[in-house]
Design a protein around this motif. Structure first.
Motif, PDB file in Angstrom:
ATOM      1  N   PRO A  43       0.784  -1.231   0.000  1.00 47.11           N
ATOM      2  CA  PRO A  43       0.000   0.000   0.000  1.00 47.11           C
ATOM      3  C   PRO A  43       0.823   1.293   0.000  1.00 47.11           C
ATOM      4  N   ASP A  44       2.078   1.239   0.438  1.00 47.28           N
ATOM      5  CA  ASP A  44       2.910   2.440   0.493  1.00 47.28           C
ATOM      6  C   ASP A  44       3.462   2.742  -0.898  1.00 47.28           C
ATOM      7  N   LYS A  45       2.989   3.821  -1.497  1.00 45.76           N
ATOM      8  CA  LYS A  45       3.373   4.152  -2.878  1.00 45.76           C
ATOM      9  C   LYS A  45       4.793   4.685  -2.999  1.00 45.76           C
ATOM     10  N   SER A  46       5.486   4.852  -1.866  1.00 45.50           N
ATOM     11  CA  SER A  46       6.894   5.243  -1.925  1.00 45.50           C
ATOM     12  C   SER A  46       7.825   4.034  -1.876  1.00 45.50           C
ATOM     13  N   THR A  47       7.255   2.840  -1.717  1.00 42.89           N
ATOM     14  CA  THR A  47       8.050   1.604  -1.693  1.00 42.89           C
ATOM     15  C   THR A  47       8.708   1.380  -3.039  1.00 42.89           C
ATOM     16  N   ALA A  48       9.980   0.994  -3.033  1.00 41.27           N
ATOM     17  CA  ALA A  48      10.666   0.642  -4.272  1.00 41.27           C
ATOM     18  C   ALA A  48      10.173  -0.727  -4.717  1.00 41.27           C
ATOM     19  N   LEU A  49       9.635  -0.788  -5.924  1.00 37.43           N
ATOM     20  CA  LEU A  49       9.127  -2.040  -6.493  1.00 37.43           C
ATOM     21  C   LEU A  49      10.003  -2.435  -7.675  1.00 37.43           C
ATOM     22  N   TYR A  50      10.555  -3.632  -7.607  1.00 39.58           N
ATOM     23  CA  TYR A  50      11.417  -4.170  -8.662  1.00 39.58           C
ATOM     24  C   TYR A  50      10.644  -5.280  -9.366  1.00 39.58           C
ATOM     25  N   PHE A  51      10.282  -5.039 -10.617  1.00 36.54           N
ATOM     26  CA  PHE A  51       9.446  -5.971 -11.373  1.00 36.54           C
ATOM     27  C   PHE A  51      10.317  -6.892 -12.211  1.00 36.54           C
ATOM     28  N   ILE A  52       9.985  -8.199 -12.159  1.00 39.88           N
ATOM     29  CA  ILE A  52      10.746  -9.196 -12.907  1.00 39.88           C
ATOM     30  C   ILE A  52       9.780 -10.164 -13.584  1.00 39.88           C
ATOM     31  N   CYS A  53      10.145 -10.584 -14.798  1.00 41.22           N
ATOM     32  CA  CYS A  53       9.404 -11.635 -15.501  1.00 41.22           C
ATOM     33  C   CYS A  53      10.449 -12.550 -16.138  1.00 41.22           C
ATOM     34  N   ARG A  54      10.119 -13.203 -17.229  1.00 42.39           N
ATOM     35  CA  ARG A  54      11.080 -14.103 -17.858  1.00 42.39           C
ATOM     36  C   ARG A  54      12.234 -13.337 -18.481  1.00 42.39           C
ATOM     37  N   SER A  55      11.903 -12.297 -19.276  1.00 45.57           N
ATOM     38  CA  SER A  55      12.961 -11.600 -20.001  1.00 45.57           C
ATOM     39  C   SER A  55      12.848 -10.081 -19.962  1.00 45.57           C
ATOM     40  N   GLY A  56      11.840  -9.530 -19.312  1.00 45.54           N
ATOM     41  CA  GLY A  56      11.764  -8.097 -19.125  1.00 45.54           C
ATOM     42  C   GLY A  56      10.603  -7.368 -19.785  1.00 45.54           C
ATOM     43  N   ALA A  57       9.772  -8.031 -20.582  1.00 47.65           N
ATOM     44  CA  ALA A  57       8.672  -7.342 -21.268  1.00 47.65           C
ATOM     45  C   ALA A  57       7.427  -7.200 -20.392  1.00 47.65           C
ATOM     46  N   ARG A  58       6.958  -8.301 -19.807  1.00 45.73           N
ATOM     47  CA  ARG A  58       5.776  -8.224 -18.941  1.00 45.73           C
ATOM     48  C   ARG A  58       6.041  -7.356 -17.727  1.00 45.73           C
TER      49      ARG A  58
END
Length: 143
Positions: free
Chosen positions: A79-94
């Protein structure tokens, strides 16, 4: 607030692991499918303050339709919108698409993990050997 077309910072898997280790509030968000988590493996961030990745499908297997409630579900989990979110998938597109959505929803620090968990295929068509989380020698586990 960034728009869905705002640039999202790209970070390497090694930089991501370093940031997850340094920032106790940072979260790794794995947007692959349940099938990928089960059969390909998961980043193991148990040694970081984050402890576990947020597992949330961007596209739902087997139809691969984008999840209608992705944004709402991730907002509930983080819920904290200042949290650093690191998104990962198979190769970087999704993961890039997911990071753009969350940025458009007001999250201030969204990052895309370059080359994802498995990276591009090698000369033999195999993933996980050229680039990405696994090829970087970062911890991962098979479920």
């Amino acid at each position: 607030m960034q728009s869905e077309h705002s640039p999202i910072a790209e970070v390497t898997p090694a930089e991501t692991f370093q940031e997850l280790t340094a920032d106790p509030s940072a979260r790794l968000v794995d947007v692959r499918t349940k099938a990928e988590w089960a059969y390909v493996g998961l980043p193991d961030v148990s040694s970081t303050p984050s402890r576990e990745p947020v597992l949330l499908e961007w596209q739902v297997f087997p139809t691969m339709a984008v999840s209608d409630d992705f944004g709402q579900t991730l907002q509930s989990a983080c819920p904290d919108k200042s949290t650093a979110l690191y998104f990962i998938c198979r190769s970087g597109a999704r993961s890039l698409a997911a990071a753009r959505l969350m940025s458009a929803l007001g999250y201030e620090r969204c990052f895309n993990v370059t080359d994802g968990f498995e990276g591009p295929p090698d000369a033999h068509g195999h993933r996980g050997t050229v680039a990405g989380w696994k090829a970087s020698g970062l911890p991962w586990r098979q479920n």
